[in-house]
Design a protein around this motif. Structure first.
Motif, PDB file in Angstrom:
ATOM      1  N   SER A  95      -0.249  -2.719  25.249  1.00 23.57           N
ATOM      2  CA  SER A  95       0.791  -1.699  25.175  1.00 23.57           C
ATOM      3  C   SER A  95       1.409  -1.483  26.551  1.00 23.57           C
ATOM      4  O   SER A  95       0.730  -1.605  27.578  1.00 23.57           O
ATOM      5  N   PHE A  96       2.689  -1.157  26.564  1.00 23.18           N
ATOM      6  CA  PHE A  96       3.397  -0.968  27.822  1.00 23.18           C
ATOM      7  C   PHE A  96       4.600  -0.059  27.586  1.00 23.18           C
ATOM      8  O   PHE A  96       4.907   0.319  26.448  1.00 23.18           O
ATOM      9  N   PHE A  97       5.252   0.320  28.661  1.00 23.85           N
ATOM     10  CA  PHE A  97       6.498   1.077  28.586  1.00 23.85           C
ATOM     11  C   PHE A  97       7.644   0.172  29.013  1.00 23.85           C
ATOM     12  O   PHE A  97       7.476  -0.707  29.862  1.00 23.85           O
ATOM     13  N   MET A  98       8.817   0.392  28.426  1.00 22.05           N
ATOM     14  CA  MET A  98       9.989  -0.393  28.801  1.00 22.05           C
ATOM     15  C   MET A  98      11.215   0.520  28.832  1.00 22.05           C
ATOM     16  O   MET A  98      11.308   1.473  28.051  1.00 22.05           O
ATOM     17  N   ASP A  99      12.123   0.212  29.745  1.00 25.41           N
ATOM     18  CA  ASP A  99      13.363   0.990  29.834  1.00 25.41           C
ATOM     19  C   ASP A  99      14.094   0.989  28.505  1.00 25.41           C
ATOM     20  O   ASP A  99      14.247  -0.054  27.853  1.00 25.41           O
ATOM     21  N   GLU A 100      14.583   2.154  28.137  1.00 26.10           N
ATOM     22  CA  GLU A 100      15.345   2.296  26.900  1.00 26.10           C
ATOM     23  C   GLU A 100      16.622   1.469  26.948  1.00 26.10           C
ATOM     24  O   GLU A 100      17.059   0.925  25.941  1.00 26.10           O
ATOM     25  N   PHE A 547      19.103  -6.471  34.223  1.00 26.08           N
ATOM     26  CA  PHE A 547      17.641  -6.337  34.080  1.00 26.08           C
ATOM     27  C   PHE A 547      17.296  -4.941  33.609  1.00 26.08           C
ATOM     28  O   PHE A 547      18.111  -4.021  33.647  1.00 26.08           O
ATOM     29  N   ARG A 548      16.076  -4.787  33.149  1.00 22.83           N
ATOM     30  CA  ARG A 548      15.484  -3.488  32.873  1.00 22.83           C
ATOM     31  C   ARG A 548      14.035  -3.529  33.347  1.00 22.83           C
ATOM     32  O   ARG A 548      13.470  -4.612  33.531  1.00 22.83           O
ATOM     33  N   CYS A 549      13.443  -2.369  33.553  1.00 20.23           N
ATOM     34  CA  CYS A 549      12.083  -2.310  34.103  1.00 20.23           C
ATOM     35  C   CYS A 549      11.054  -2.082  32.993  1.00 20.23           C
ATOM     36  O   CYS A 549      11.378  -1.615  31.901  1.00 20.23           O
ATOM     37  N   ALA A 550       9.820  -2.404  33.317  1.00 20.22           N
ATOM     38  CA  ALA A 550       8.684  -2.143  32.436  1.00 20.22           C
ATOM     39  C   ALA A 550       7.576  -1.508  33.267  1.00 20.22           C
ATOM     40  O   ALA A 550       7.626  -1.501  34.499  1.00 20.22           O
ATOM     41  N   MET A 551       6.588  -0.963  32.591  1.00 23.57           N
ATOM     42  CA  MET A 551       5.413  -0.397  33.258  1.00 23.57           C
ATOM     43  C   MET A 551       4.204  -0.562  32.345  1.00 23.57           C
ATOM     44  O   MET A 551       4.303  -0.319  31.136  1.00 23.57           O
ATOM     45  N   SER A 552       3.093  -0.971  32.888  1.00 23.44           N
ATOM     46  CA  SER A 552       1.878  -1.129  32.096  1.00 23.44           C
ATOM     47  C   SER A 552       1.384   0.238  31.632  1.00 23.44           C
ATOM     48  O   SER A 552       1.564   1.250  32.316  1.00 23.44           O
TER      49      SER A 552
END
Length: 569
Positions: A95-100, A547-552
């Motif tokens: 699971s991770f987070f990603m920019d909307e 680009f867009r960012c992600a976060m663990s």
């Protein structure tokens, strides 16, 4: 009777003793005590400090939670381009987070403002930092096209504020992600009372290059954060909301164990991006093990079938030769070039523009094959491991204004790779790799494709022909040109093009080309497939890659109150 009374008294004594011991046992495991030692945790007088009340990682600004799982990476659709670089293989991502949405011009302009203010380009030590961060606005120019309006206005004009930023190379996208990590964590620590209120907005006065915030510096040596300014870096009593005096022993800095500091912002891996774009979570009719889903939305077509929006395009892409937005007044994709983010419906994860608008950089170094035999969990090619540089005094060394590292890219652009206040990094060595089975070198970008058996020059004998083919250069799996750029004694740039064996070149792939995913406003519908993959040099930019960012995500796979696998009480 006396005997019965004596026996009854003995029974009462035994029961009293038993109850007493039981009470002692309960007292020994009082709430807040360690289950390992019985010692108190978070004692006001000192000792081990830990956030026992942590519930879950907070959702970072602008991001969406993506629950991980298994999926078929690659595709089984016809490979009309005959790239043969997306063979289907089953992968699992955490699971991770990603920019909307994609990073917009407005978001990137905030970054440029901060860099220009904290690292004034008028100062000799910082003159290359701001210029190295500016997107290449000349990507809009075309030999036979008039695009000067975008060249001059696209990045800065408020009309394009919420359009995805372009002209950003892979390295710049990575640097933006690092900057975003520092600013978000700085904001959280200020909000929680660990940093002086409103200090972050006093750019150019209280906040300068030498005392800007760095997350890793704060975690490793809080007293050196903000240049060691104790008026800014505060201590706080665990569990209290008010600030405490800095010299009180029972007060502490925020740590990883506080649960407040977020993991780093970064580019998503190719596997994460493709998983998020495919969004199988809401489309169970597609077999997740066969990868039978062509677009981020349901169905096999690019136009909406809903009655209210029937015929509308579901993404921004090139309709055909000379057709980038349809006929004026007709229901089409509504854009000539890029379009404002959130102009089209999100996918089932709630992510916008995972097909069309702009293609997007991901972290991975490009190779034609995804090596699922080596790994099928959180797959990523591009690991370069470093560690904190430790001085002779045993303390981490910080970057200063005098030892900033600059790289001259192949196109002549000069970019800073570290900044004052950060901890200096060095490659990991044999102290970290000795007798390990999972990695053996610092740079793992060409793992399993640079060995002799992999190259077409490999010989199975020790003949003279084999020796001639066995030179170090001959064993390079990929033979992309190695252009170089240097400066002469007068500071003028000397550009040297690698033209050696150009007639025998087999590829442009090397360790410095990165994958980009998704279709763009310049691409035909074929490239909207989440499984499509292309590559581009990491130090070059275009008018169609953003680009867009992600976060663990740390902690459980899902934030449901009763996670699957845990029995209900």
């Amino acid at each position: 009777m006396k005997i019965k009374k004596i026996m009854a008294l003995k029974v009462l004594v035994v029961l009293a003793l038993a109850l007493g011991f039981t009470g002692c046992s309960k007292k020994g495991s009082t709430k807040g005590g360690s289950t390992a030692t019985g010692w108190k945790i978070n004692d006001k007088k000192g000792g081990f400090q830990f956030n026992d009340k942590f519930k879950q990682q907070e959702t970072p600004p602008g991001m969406i939670s993506v629950e991980g799982g298994t999926f078929t990476m690659g595709k089984v659709q016809d490979d009309v381009m005959h790239d043969w670089n997306n063979s289907p293989n089953q992968q699992h991502v955490q699971s991770f987070f990603m920019d909307e949405t994609e990073v917009t011009n407005k978001m990137y302009s905030e970054y440029l403002f901060w860099v220009k203010t904290v690292f004034p380009p008028t100062e000799e030590n910082y003159k290359h930092i701001y210029n190295g961060a500016i997107p290449d606005t000349l990507v809009w120019r075309n030999r036979l096209g008039y695009n000067e309006t975008m060249t001059n206005n696209y990045l800065r004009h408020p009309a394009y504020a919420d359009y995805p930023v372009v002209g950003v190379n892979w390295i710049q996208a990575v640097e933006f992600s690092k900057w975003r990590t520092e600013r978000v964590n700085e904001n959280i620590l200020e909000r929680e009372g660990y940093l002086k209120k409103d200090n972050k907005i006093k750019l150019g006065s209280d906040v300068t290059a030498e005392n800007s915030f760095s997350t890793e510096t704060y975690i490793n040596t809080p007293s050196k954060a903000f240049g060691g300014n104790e008026e800014v870096v505060l201590k706080k009593e665990m569990g209290k909301g008010r600030r405490q005096a800095a010299d009180t022993a029972k007060n502490v800095y925020a740590q990883r164990s506080s649960g407040l500091i977020l993991p780093e912002y970064r580019l998503p891996t190719e596997a994460e991006w493709e998983y998020a774009a495919t969004a199988l979570v809401g489309n169970r009719e597609y077999n997740i093990y066969k990868g039978q889903k062509k677009y981020p939305w349901s169905g096999q077509y690019t136009r909406s079938a809903k009655r209210q929006y029937r015929g509308d395009q579901l993404a921004n892409f090139k309709q055909g030769k000379g057709d980038y937005g349809g006929i004026a007044g007709w229901s089409d994709d509504g854009a000539d070039i890029t379009n404002k983010v959130k102009s089209y419906a999100p996918n089932d994860f709630g992510l916008y523009d995972m097909a069309g608008n702009v293609a997007e950089w991901v972290q991975d170094v490009y190779r034609p094959m995804v090596d699922d035999e080596a790994n099928d969990f959180n797959y990523f090619r591009g690991n370069v491991y470093t560690k904190n540089k430790i001085g002779e005094d045993g303390v981490v060394e910080l970057v200063t204004s005098d030892n900033i590292t600059y790289d001259t890219l192949s196109n002549g652009r000069i970019m800073a790779r570290n900044f004052p206040g950060q901890i200096a990094q060095v490659p990991v060595d044999e102290n970290e790799t000795y007798l390990r089975t999972q990695f053996s070198t610092s740079d793992n970008r060409n793992y399993r494709d640079g060995d002799r058996q992999s190259t077409r020059f490999y010989k199975f004998n020790d003949s003279e022909e084999g020796e001639q083919a066995g030179g170090e250069e001959k064993f390079r799996m990929y033979e992309a040109p190695k252009h170089s750029i240097t400066a002469d004694s007068l500071g003028n740039m000397v550009k040297k093009y690698d033209t050696k064996n150009n007639d025998k070149r087999t590829t442009l792939v090397d360790d410095n080309v990165r994958v980009y995913k998704g279709g763009s406003w310049r691409d035909r519908a074929y490239w909207l497939d989440p499984a499509s993959r292309r590559f581009f040099p990491q130090d070059m930019a275009t008018d169609y890659i953003g680009f867009r960012c992600a976060m663990s995500k740390v902690g459980p796979k899902s934030n449901k109150k009763t996670p699957r696998g845990n029995p209900k009480k």
